[in-house]
Scaffold this motif. Structure first.
Motif, mmCIF file in Angstrom:
data_model
loop_
_atom_site.group_PDB
_atom_site.id
_atom_site.type_symbol
_atom_site.label_atom_id
_atom_site.label_comp_id
_atom_site.label_asym_id
_atom_site.label_seq_id
_atom_site.Cartn_x
_atom_site.Cartn_y
_atom_site.Cartn_z
ATOM 1 N N GLY A 17 40.130 60.016 12.928
ATOM 2 C CA GLY A 17 41.219 59.598 13.825
ATOM 3 C C GLY A 17 42.536 59.434 13.091
ATOM 4 N N SER A 18 42.800 60.298 12.100
ATOM 5 C CA SER A 18 43.959 60.079 11.220
ATOM 6 C C SER A 18 45.301 60.319 11.905
ATOM 7 C CB SER A 18 43.852 60.934 9.953
ATOM 8 O OG SER A 18 43.941 62.300 10.284
ATOM 9 N N ASN A 19 45.317 60.979 13.066
ATOM 10 C CA ASN A 19 46.594 61.138 13.785
ATOM 11 C C ASN A 19 46.974 59.877 14.573
ATOM 12 O OD1 ASN A 19 47.359 63.873 13.197
ATOM 13 N ND2 ASN A 19 45.638 64.546 14.459
ATOM 14 N N GLY A 20 46.057 58.944 14.715
ATOM 15 C CA GLY A 20 46.286 57.752 15.541
ATOM 16 C C GLY A 20 47.097 56.688 14.805
ATOM 17 N N LEU A 21 47.351 55.601 15.497
ATOM 18 C CA LEU A 21 48.180 54.524 14.928
ATOM 19 C C LEU A 21 47.565 53.975 13.642
ATOM 20 C CD1 LEU A 21 50.450 52.396 14.970
ATOM 21 C CD2 LEU A 21 49.183 51.168 16.741
ATOM 22 N N LEU A 22 46.307 53.538 13.714
ATOM 23 C CA LEU A 22 45.663 53.016 12.505
ATOM 24 C C LEU A 22 45.480 54.129 11.477
ATOM 25 C CD1 LEU A 22 44.184 50.950 10.780
ATOM 26 C CD2 LEU A 22 42.100 51.439 12.104
ATOM 27 N N GLY A 23 45.035 55.302 11.947
ATOM 28 C CA GLY A 23 44.780 56.412 11.032
ATOM 29 C C GLY A 23 46.003 56.729 10.180
ATOM 30 N N GLN A 24 47.168 56.752 10.784
ATOM 31 C CA GLN A 24 48.405 57.061 10.051
ATOM 32 C C GLN A 24 48.671 56.022 8.965
ATOM 33 O OE1 GLN A 24 51.950 57.935 12.194
ATOM 34 N NE2 GLN A 24 50.929 59.193 13.729
ATOM 35 N N LYS A 25 48.483 54.756 9.330
ATOM 36 C CA LYS A 25 48.752 53.675 8.358
ATOM 37 C C LYS A 25 47.730 53.710 7.213
ATOM 38 C CE LYS A 25 52.105 52.174 10.907
ATOM 39 N NZ LYS A 25 53.494 52.463 10.547
ATOM 40 N N LEU A 26 46.497 54.113 7.547
ATOM 41 C CA LEU A 26 45.466 54.221 6.504
ATOM 42 C C LEU A 26 45.808 55.320 5.512
ATOM 43 C CD1 LEU A 26 42.217 53.799 8.635
ATOM 44 C CD2 LEU A 26 42.923 52.341 6.716
ATOM 45 N N VAL A 27 46.224 56.472 6.053
ATOM 46 C CA VAL A 27 46.582 57.596 5.180
ATOM 47 C C VAL A 27 47.702 57.156 4.234
ATOM 48 C CG1 VAL A 27 47.666 59.881 5.138
ATOM 49 C CG2 VAL A 27 45.796 59.409 6.755
#
Ligand SMILES: NC(=O)c1ccc[n+]([C@@H]2O[C@H](COP(=O)([O-])OP(=O)(O)OC[C@H]3O[C@@H](n4cnc5c(N)ncnc54)[C@H](OP(=O)(O)O)[C@@H]3O)[C@@H](O)[C@H]2O)c1
Length: 309
Positions: free
Chosen positions: A7-17
């Motif tokens: 789910g890297s395009n999502g809100l959390l996913g982006q912040k994780l990346v």
């Protein structure tokens, strides 16, 4: 160490990346539904993955061989889940089962993200021992997914969270804070519920909690949210005060008047003592979170990169 984020395009996913790509010695692998929609930092690779596809999921795990997996992918639109329960289950329950099988095959430590919507909202704020009783199909699907995780033979941690807010690349995804800021700025009438209470969570804090859980090899359930409990109407007033926006056009209403397809739990919010003590989780206050959001919006408007103030 190799970490895979779903789910890297999502809100959390982006912040994780963003967060994990800065950690020395970590190889970060991202995957999401369809093509990558982010400007990926150097060294982070991306593969498309629809978690509804068991074979594709296994193949990706085989090529990455992750040590840790952060499972952030989900169907998160609560009303869409209510109206499309089969699609919701295919992503949130069966998709999670596919992630679990792949993790079991490669013996990964799994960080699974869940929600306050597993609770009925009669007696929040909740700690980790509270009994689940979801009111919506979304909440039910996330609870069933949790049960699958708990039944697995993996080392797992479930991080439940509440009303996540933050800025995504290109402002592609909205959330309560951005919605309130834009709605108040527009000067148009704004209807805000006065019977729902939450402890809103800065997306950066949730990403940090995931990273802390990996570092501590955490196992079990953790409640992760911001430290401030408030009504949604109070939240909007605090957003207005922070950006000095008028509230005359704001009307407070009961949830029932909105006629939303899915029922929302009235009072959730989390007690986060376990995460503070065991993981060293130290979330921003709501106003500190707004300051970070403000800095990120300003940086986006000037085209510079964002650092935490
Ligand atoms: N946001 C909140 O307020 C909140 C509150 C409590 C719990 N949570 C939980 O936190 C986690 C992260 O949520 P978020 O806020 O980052 O939500 P989000 O922005 O909606 O991100 C979810 C991601 O999952 C992806 N996804 C959906 N179906 C998929 C599929 N079949 N295969 C692969 N990926 C798929 C979405 O893809 P697209 O980008 O293509 O849509 C999206 O990028 C979720 O588990 C959610 O249930 C969120």
């Amino acid at each position: 160490m190799r970490v895979l984020i779903t789910g890297s395009n999502g809100l959390l996913g982006q912040k994780l990346v963003e967060l994990l790509s800065k950690q020395p010695g970590l190889q970060v692998h991202a995957c999401g539904q369809g093509e990558n929609r982010l400007k990926l930092p150097a060294g982070v690779d991306y593969a498309p993955l629809d978690i509804r596809d068991a074979e594709q999921t296994l193949r990706l795990w085989e090529s990455v061989r992750p040590n840790s997996v952060i499972h952030a992918a989900a169907m998160t639109n609560v009303d869409a889940c209510e109206q499309g329960p089969d699609t919701c289950d295919a992503v949130n329950i069966q998709g999670t089962e596919h992630v679990l099988s792949a993790c079991e095959r490669w013996n990964c430590h799994l960080i699974h993200i869940s929600t306050d919507f597993i609770f009925n909202g009669n007696d929040g704020p909740y700690d980790e021992s509270a009994q689940a009783d979801p009111l919506s199909h979304y909440g039910l699907s996330k609870w069933k997914a949790e049960e699958k995780v708990m039944q697995s033979s993996l080392k797992w941690a479930i991080l439940r969270t509440v009303l996540v807010y933050g800025v995504t690349q290109g402002m592609a995804r909205s959330n309560i804070v951005l919605w309130a800021r834009n709605a108040l700025k527009s000067g148009n009438p704004v209807r805000v519920v006065n019977d729902q209470f939450r402890s809103p969570t800065l997306a950066e804090d949730l990403a940090m909690a995931c990273w802390l859980a990996i570092q501590h090899k955490a196992e079990g359930i953790y409640h992760i949210s911001g430290p401030d409990m408030m009504g949604i109407d109070e939240l909007v007033r605090r957003v207005a005060a922070f950006w000095n926006l008028p509230t005359q056009a704001m009307e407070t209403v009961s949830s029932a008047t909105l006629n939303q397809p899915a029922q929302r739990p009235p009072k959730t919010g989390f007690i986060i003592d376990k995460a503070r003590h065991e993981l060293g989780y130290a979330p921003h206050t709501f106003e500190e979170g707004l300051a970070l959001v403000d800095a990120q919006i300003a940086a986006m408007n000037t085209g510079s990169s964002t650092q935490e103030p």
